[in-house]
Design a protein around this motif. Structure first.
Motif, mmCIF file in Angstrom:
data_model
loop_
_atom_site.group_PDB
_atom_site.id
_atom_site.type_symbol
_atom_site.label_atom_id
_atom_site.label_comp_id
_atom_site.label_asym_id
_atom_site.label_seq_id
_atom_site.Cartn_x
_atom_site.Cartn_y
_atom_site.Cartn_z
ATOM 1 N N ASP A 285 0.808 -1.221 0.000
ATOM 2 C CA ASP A 285 0.000 0.000 0.000
ATOM 3 C C ASP A 285 0.842 1.271 0.000
ATOM 4 O O ASP A 285 0.346 2.335 -0.370
ATOM 5 N N THR A 286 2.108 1.163 0.411
ATOM 6 C CA THR A 286 2.945 2.372 0.387
ATOM 7 C C THR A 286 3.351 2.732 -1.048
ATOM 8 O O THR A 286 3.740 3.859 -1.323
ATOM 9 N N VAL A 287 3.261 1.765 -1.961
ATOM 10 C CA VAL A 287 3.700 1.992 -3.345
ATOM 11 C C VAL A 287 2.738 2.932 -4.076
ATOM 12 O O VAL A 287 3.121 3.690 -4.967
ATOM 13 N N ARG A 288 1.466 2.877 -3.668
ATOM 14 C CA ARG A 288 0.413 3.604 -4.393
ATOM 15 C C ARG A 288 0.742 5.083 -4.586
ATOM 16 O O ARG A 288 0.543 5.646 -5.663
ATOM 17 N N ALA A 289 1.268 5.711 -3.535
ATOM 18 C CA ALA A 289 1.532 7.149 -3.593
ATOM 19 C C ALA A 289 2.628 7.479 -4.607
ATOM 20 O O ALA A 289 2.752 8.621 -5.041
ATOM 21 N N HIS A 290 3.425 6.484 -5.001
ATOM 22 C CA HIS A 290 4.566 6.739 -5.892
ATOM 23 C C HIS A 290 4.308 6.294 -7.321
ATOM 24 O O HIS A 290 5.136 6.547 -8.196
ATOM 25 N N ILE A 291 3.195 5.614 -7.535
ATOM 26 C CA ILE A 291 3.045 4.938 -8.826
ATOM 27 C C ILE A 291 3.006 5.940 -9.996
ATOM 28 O O ILE A 291 3.572 5.687 -11.053
ATOM 29 N N GLY A 292 2.367 7.107 -9.783
ATOM 30 C CA GLY A 292 2.303 8.118 -10.850
ATOM 31 C C GLY A 292 3.683 8.619 -11.217
ATOM 32 O O GLY A 292 4.039 8.720 -12.396
ATOM 33 N N ARG A 293 4.501 8.914 -10.199
ATOM 34 C CA ARG A 293 5.869 9.394 -10.446
ATOM 35 C C ARG A 293 6.693 8.319 -11.148
ATOM 36 O O ARG A 293 7.356 8.592 -12.155
ATOM 37 N N LEU A 294 6.609 7.084 -10.626
ATOM 38 C CA LEU A 294 7.410 6.005 -11.211
ATOM 39 C C LEU A 294 7.023 5.760 -12.664
ATOM 40 O O LEU A 294 7.871 5.597 -13.533
ATOM 41 N N TRP A 295 5.727 5.778 -12.914
ATOM 42 C CA TRP A 295 5.236 5.532 -14.274
ATOM 43 C C TRP A 295 5.671 6.663 -15.201
ATOM 44 O O TRP A 295 6.191 6.423 -16.295
ATOM 45 N N SER A 296 5.503 7.908 -14.776
ATOM 46 C CA SER A 296 5.806 9.004 -15.702
ATOM 47 C C SER A 296 7.311 9.145 -15.931
ATOM 48 O O SER A 296 7.737 9.648 -16.963
ATOM 49 N N GLN A 297 8.124 8.671 -14.984
ATOM 50 C CA GLN A 297 9.585 8.729 -15.176
ATOM 51 C C GLN A 297 10.089 7.596 -16.071
ATOM 52 O O GLN A 297 11.166 7.693 -16.641
ATOM 53 N N ALA A 298 9.324 6.534 -16.138
ATOM 54 C CA ALA A 298 9.793 5.356 -16.888
ATOM 55 C C ALA A 298 9.810 5.644 -18.390
ATOM 56 O O ALA A 298 8.974 6.406 -18.883
ATOM 57 N N ASP A 299 10.763 5.050 -19.106
ATOM 58 C CA ASP A 299 10.738 5.234 -20.562
ATOM 59 C C ASP A 299 9.778 4.202 -21.166
ATOM 60 O O ASP A 299 9.223 3.357 -20.456
ATOM 61 N N GLU A 300 9.605 4.315 -22.487
ATOM 62 C CA GLU A 300 8.574 3.478 -23.117
ATOM 63 C C GLU A 300 8.846 1.982 -22.924
ATOM 64 O O GLU A 300 7.933 1.202 -22.680
ATOM 65 N N ARG A 301 10.143 1.610 -23.020
ATOM 66 C CA ARG A 301 10.475 0.191 -22.874
ATOM 67 C C ARG A 301 10.087 -0.311 -21.482
ATOM 68 O O ARG A 301 9.525 -1.386 -21.312
ATOM 69 N N GLU A 302 10.383 0.524 -20.472
ATOM 70 C CA GLU A 302 10.057 0.118 -19.098
ATOM 71 C C GLU A 302 8.548 0.070 -18.882
ATOM 72 O O GLU A 302 8.044 -0.821 -18.186
ATOM 73 N N LYS A 303 7.855 1.025 -19.510
ATOM 74 C CA LYS A 303 6.390 1.004 -19.384
ATOM 75 C C LYS A 303 5.835 -0.294 -19.979
ATOM 76 O O LYS A 303 4.954 -0.931 -19.404
ATOM 77 N N ARG A 304 6.390 -0.645 -21.149
ATOM 78 C CA ARG A 304 5.932 -1.893 -21.785
ATOM 79 C C ARG A 304 6.226 -3.097 -20.896
ATOM 80 O O ARG A 304 5.407 -3.994 -20.765
#
Ligand SMILES: Cc1cc2nc3c(=O)[nH]c(=O)nc-3n(C[C@H](O)[C@H](O)[C@H](O)COP(=O)(O)OP(=O)(O)OC[C@H]3O[C@@H](n4cnc5c(N)ncnc54)[C@H](O)[C@@H]3O)c2cc1C
Length: 464
Positions: A285-304
């Motif tokens: 549950d602590t991850v939830r607050a960071h998921i937007g930042r982690l996702w938007s920082q990731a490049d396309e390959r990592e998102k995939r």
């Protein structure tokens, strides 16, 4: 005779939770504005999620987690206390837990959203009006946005906001139509469930929270036959518990991690928690607050990579089931009435006596056929607007006013929700919030996401 064009400061397209919360937050800002919310449904504040009539269709988090007020985490608990005190939701006393730990029916949550809107209206110099209809076209020039509704009416506004929510997946493979939607029962059509033979076999495609709702409705409708569930990974949502707090391990380390590294670290933290006798849900549950930042920082390959390898795990572990619904699913599994299998869906054939689906079970080459009296489609959401067969998404794409978001999930926008057009220019007039921003934030759908975005966007629109 053509109707004259109506004018407003803000045009909100969609009056589900997102559009309604944006209206509430705009009403709370100083000044005097006229806001039009365009929504085909009879009531604002409900959308698909909060139009639920089944009491067993509850929120997937307790009242303490589902406030629509980012400045007051207890807002829903306080409202619910008054609501129950006034005789609303009498069944709540069967749960024997404090009000903050109740999982309210989503229909009652809709009343909460509506009351918060009514209160904000009563206290504001600004006005909000519900215009019934579907927006079918949108144009933007330097000074304004112009909407056209399905009845031909036109509305002009300084700003327009796409709060159009989620579109159901059509499940149409590229080559041939699977025919799923045509043959399937709507998972939230409680009435349709009562027409299914109670002893018959029901097939369900998809095993997420929508499936859980469908099982609740089947049980309520008196269905007592077998339920066969098929989904690509065959994973059921975990049940939501109330874990204790856990150190925010991602806050301490802001270095970008690949999705696999992140998953490994989350699993490691979960193991540490379990070794100490603490629920694995606490670190997760602590991850939830960071998921937007982690996702938007990731490049396309990592998102995939995330979508491919982590998504199924994330969906079943993070989007958890309300306890009463989970208990029902577990009981039916234990009784041997409900089975879940990993299989990819290949097509469907409807017949007078029922329906036959074609599936390929995980690990098998051959396509098999399974028959039942009814088929429920709980296979999810279409996030790729190029595949949404509604006039507005199609027109916006045709006019070049939007472009697909990362991985074609929703539409592209900047951090404030200002939409990015086909040329890559950020709009000064057109904004989006909620599920259309899935590709920008990954999680952009839940009550808390929508509540935060509504406040930030209201501040932005009243300051520019
Ligand atoms: C069944 C279900 C259960 C859920 N349960 C939970 C939960 O328990 N907890 C949680 O946190 N989240 C839950 N969610 C997530 C949920 O999507 C959000 O909480 C919230 O409903 C999103 O609101 P929205 O207004 O963005 O979208 P929606 O509720 O989908 O509303 C969008 C509205 O826009 C309207 N619209 C679309 N296109 C147009 C157009 N062209 N012109 C005019 N109007 C248009 C639609 O009619 C619709 O009413 C659930 C979602 C669903 C579908």
């Amino acid at each position: 005779m053509t109707e004259s064009i109506r004018n407003a400061d803000v045009l909100i397209i969609g009056g589900g939770l997102s559009g309604t919360m944006l209206a509430v937050q705009l009403l709370r800002q100083p000044g005097q504005r006229h806001i039009l919310v365009i929504e085909p449904r009879a009531e604002l504040g409900r959308g698909e999620a909060y139009s639920a009539v089944e009491l067993g269709h509850t929120l997937n988090g307790n009242a303490a987690r589902m406030s629509v007020d980012p400045d007051n985490a207890d807002d829903l608990t306080q409202w619910l206390t008054d609501y129950i005190g006034a005789g609303g939701w009498p069944e709540s006393d069967q749960q024997h837990v404090p009000i903050s730990e109740l999982f309210p029916p989503r229909g009652i949550f809709g009343v909460y959203a509506q009351q918060r809107l009514a209160e904000a209206k009563a206290q504001s110099a600004s006005t909000v009006e519900h215009v019934r209809g579907e927006v079918v076209d949108l144009q933007v020039d330097e000074a304004a946005t112009l909407l056209t509704l399905d009845n031909g009416q036109q509305l002009r506004g300084t700003y327009a906001v796409l709060a159009t929510g989620m579109f159901p997946a059509a499940r149409t493979p590229q080559t041939e139509s699977s025919g799923l939607n045509a043959a399937a029962v709507d998972p939230w059509d409680v009435q349709a469930m009562t027409h299914i033979d109670p002893q018959s076999t029901v097939l369900i495609i998809g095993s997420g929270l929508t499936m859980v709702d469908a099982v609740v409705s089947l049980e309520q409708a008196g269905h007592r036959g077998p339920i066969e569930i098929f989904s690509r990974h065959g994973l059921l949502p975990h049940v939501r518990r109330q874990p204790p707090s856990w150190e925010d391990f991602l806050a301490a380390d802001h270095s970008l991690r690949s999705p696999r590294q992140l998953l490994r670290e989350v699993r490691r933290q979960c193991r540490i928690a379990q070794a100490r006798g603490i629920d694995w849900q606490a670190p997760l549950d602590t991850v939830r607050a960071h998921i937007g930042r982690l996702w938007s920082q990731a490049d396309e390959r990592e998102k995939r990579q995330f979508v491919r390898h982590v998504r199924p795990w994330w969906e079943s572990h993070h989007h958890r089931s309300p306890p009463l619904s989970a208990q029902l699913v577990a009981r039916l599994q234990a009784e041997g009435r409900l089975r879940i299998q990993a299989a990819s869906f290949k097509g469907v054939v409807a017949s007078d006596g029922g329906v036959t689906v074609r599936l390929r079970r995980r690990g098998e080459q051959a396509v098999t056929q399974v028959s039942g009296a009814a088929l429920i489609n709980s296979s999810g959401i279409e996030y790729d607007w190029r595949r949404v067969a509604r006039p507005l998404p199609q027109q916006l794409l045709k006019r070049g006013l939007i472009r697909p978001g990362p991985l074609a999930l929703g539409i592209a926008a900047d951090v404030s929700g200002a939409v990015v057009d086909a040329e890559g220019d950020v709009s000064l007039r057109l904004f989006a919030m909620g599920p259309p921003l899935r590709g920008m934030w990954w999680e952009s759908t839940a009550v808390t996401d929508v509540a935060l975005q509504a406040k930030a966007l209201a501040l932005k629109l009243t300051k520019i």
